[in-house]
Write an enzyme that holds these catalytic residues in place. Sequence first.
Site, PDB file in Angstrom:
ATOM      1  N   ASN A  20       0.873  -1.177   0.000  1.00  7.83           N
ATOM      2  CA  ASN A  20       0.000   0.000   0.000  1.00  7.83           C
ATOM      3  C   ASN A  20       0.905   1.220   0.000  1.00  7.83           C
ATOM      4  OD1 ASN A  20      -1.763   2.069   0.472  1.00  7.83           O
ATOM      5  ND2 ASN A  20      -2.381   1.395   2.519  1.00  7.83           N
ATOM      6  N   LYS A  45       0.167   4.248  -0.207  1.00 13.65           N
ATOM      7  CA  LYS A  45      -0.474   5.433   0.400  1.00 13.65           C
ATOM      8  C   LYS A  45      -0.237   6.651  -0.515  1.00 13.65           C
ATOM      9  CE  LYS A  45      -0.118   3.189   4.828  1.00 13.65           C
ATOM     10  NZ  LYS A  45       0.006   3.286   6.274  1.00 13.65           N
ATOM     11  N   HIS A  56      -9.397   1.152   5.125  1.00 15.67           N
ATOM     12  CA  HIS A  56      -8.092   1.360   5.759  1.00 15.67           C
ATOM     13  C   HIS A  56      -8.261   2.321   6.940  1.00 15.67           C
ATOM     14  CE1 HIS A  56      -3.983   2.594   6.486  1.00 15.67           C
ATOM     15  NE2 HIS A  56      -3.630   1.479   5.891  1.00 15.67           N
ATOM     16  N   GLU A  87      -6.626   4.725   7.954  1.00 18.56           N
ATOM     17  CA  GLU A  87      -6.451   6.155   7.647  1.00 18.56           C
ATOM     18  C   GLU A  87      -7.719   6.736   7.028  1.00 18.56           C
ATOM     19  OE1 GLU A  87      -2.770   5.608   5.525  1.00 18.56           O
ATOM     20  OE2 GLU A  87      -1.873   4.991   7.429  1.00 18.56           O
ATOM     21  N   GLU A 107      -5.116  -4.856  10.569  1.00 22.01           N
ATOM     22  CA  GLU A 107      -4.100  -3.824  10.750  1.00 22.01           C
ATOM     23  C   GLU A 107      -4.375  -3.070  12.051  1.00 22.01           C
ATOM     24  OE1 GLU A 107      -2.164  -2.679   6.794  1.00 22.01           O
ATOM     25  OE2 GLU A 107      -3.927  -1.426   6.983  1.00 22.01           O
ATOM     26  N   GLY A 158       2.730   2.379  10.798  1.00 17.27           N
ATOM     27  CA  GLY A 158       3.663   3.494  10.663  1.00 17.27           C
ATOM     28  C   GLY A 158       4.378   3.863  11.950  1.00 17.27           C
ATOM     29  N   SER A 179       3.712  -2.050  10.305  1.00 17.52           N
ATOM     30  CA  SER A 179       5.169  -2.097  10.539  1.00 17.52           C
ATOM     31  C   SER A 179       5.797  -3.439  10.188  1.00 17.52           C
ATOM     32  CB  SER A 179       5.494  -1.699  11.990  1.00 17.52           C
ATOM     33  OG  SER A 179       5.084  -0.363  12.233  1.00 17.52           O
TER      34      SER A 179
HETATM   35  P1  13P Z   1       3.209   0.470   7.654  1.00 17.35           P
HETATM   36  O1  13P Z   1       3.726  -0.816   7.054  1.00 17.35           O
HETATM   37  O2  13P Z   1       3.933   1.686   7.165  1.00 17.35           O
HETATM   38  O3  13P Z   1       3.133   0.389   9.146  1.00 17.35           O
HETATM   39  O4  13P Z   1       1.697   0.642   7.139  1.00 17.35           O
HETATM   40  C1  13P Z   1       0.831  -0.420   7.219  1.00 17.35           C
HETATM   41  C2  13P Z   1      -0.394  -0.087   6.467  1.00 17.35           C
HETATM   42  O5  13P Z   1      -1.158   0.779   6.836  1.00 17.35           O
HETATM   43  C3  13P Z   1      -0.643  -0.814   5.210  1.00 17.35           C
HETATM   44  O6  13P Z   1      -1.922  -0.563   4.733  1.00 17.35           O
END
Ligand code: 13P
Length: 251
Positions: free
Chosen positions: A9, A11, A95, A97, A167, A173, A212
């Site tokens: 992803n 982002k 997601h 976010e 997740e 992150g 992560s």
């Molecule tokens: P990270 O791997 O940067 O922690 O993000 C995970 C994520 O949100 C994947 O959709």
Amino acid sequence: MRRPIVAGNWKMNGSLSSVRELLAGVKNGAAGLESIQIAVFPPFVYLAEVERLLTGTAIVWGAQNVSERAPGAFTGEVAAPMLLDFHCTYALVGHSERRTLYGETSAIVAQKFAAARKAGLTPMLCVGETLEERERGATESVVIEQLGAVLDLESIQGLDGAVIAYEPVWAIGTGRTATPEQAQEVHAFIRGQLARQDAKIAQDIRILYGGSVKGSNAVELFAMPDIDGGLIGGASLQVEEFLTIARAAAL
Ligand code: 13P
């Protein structure tokens, strides 16, 4: 046997030149990894280029979001049938976010899931709890609510062939990944919840872990029986790191 998926992803990252560089590296390194599926989720505007670069390879792609609505007067939105024009396999829905920063409720996420499926895309449904929810013991009830909205709208049959990504918000992150045991516990819980309604769909559904994931922790996460691969954020932007994770899923 469930075929593992390692999905990147991206982002809101990248540029035309970085997309080209990244995919050249991933394409090279993906040779020999056919036992797993590799997927990338670029920002919408790069989908056409991603399609151009990946058509004819075993790597698939998808969108990070999709509108719950049919095409019409909805400025700034992208409808599911448009994603099919660019031969997306997947659409991410829910997601964290999107849920926390853009106010997407579980009901809206369920509608997005339905819109993706109706168009012929495979929805990849993200679920997960915040740190506060985990600490007060609400992880299972949060996941039940997020999953339940989709089950209510689409029934268990709607999950047939879909993908779930667990997740935990506190692991996204932050560099603080869930331990393999913590992740496994929730994955098994999710599969168990689905099994109450349909044992075969529960057995076959891929449940990815995200939060992560790095080359250094992927092997132990993917070794867990209910973890069927990963949804990778930051590490998916680095060719070697992403390929190390993909190789861990192919072990
Ligand atoms: P990270 O791997 O940067 O922690 O993000 C995970 C994520 O949100 C994947 O959709």
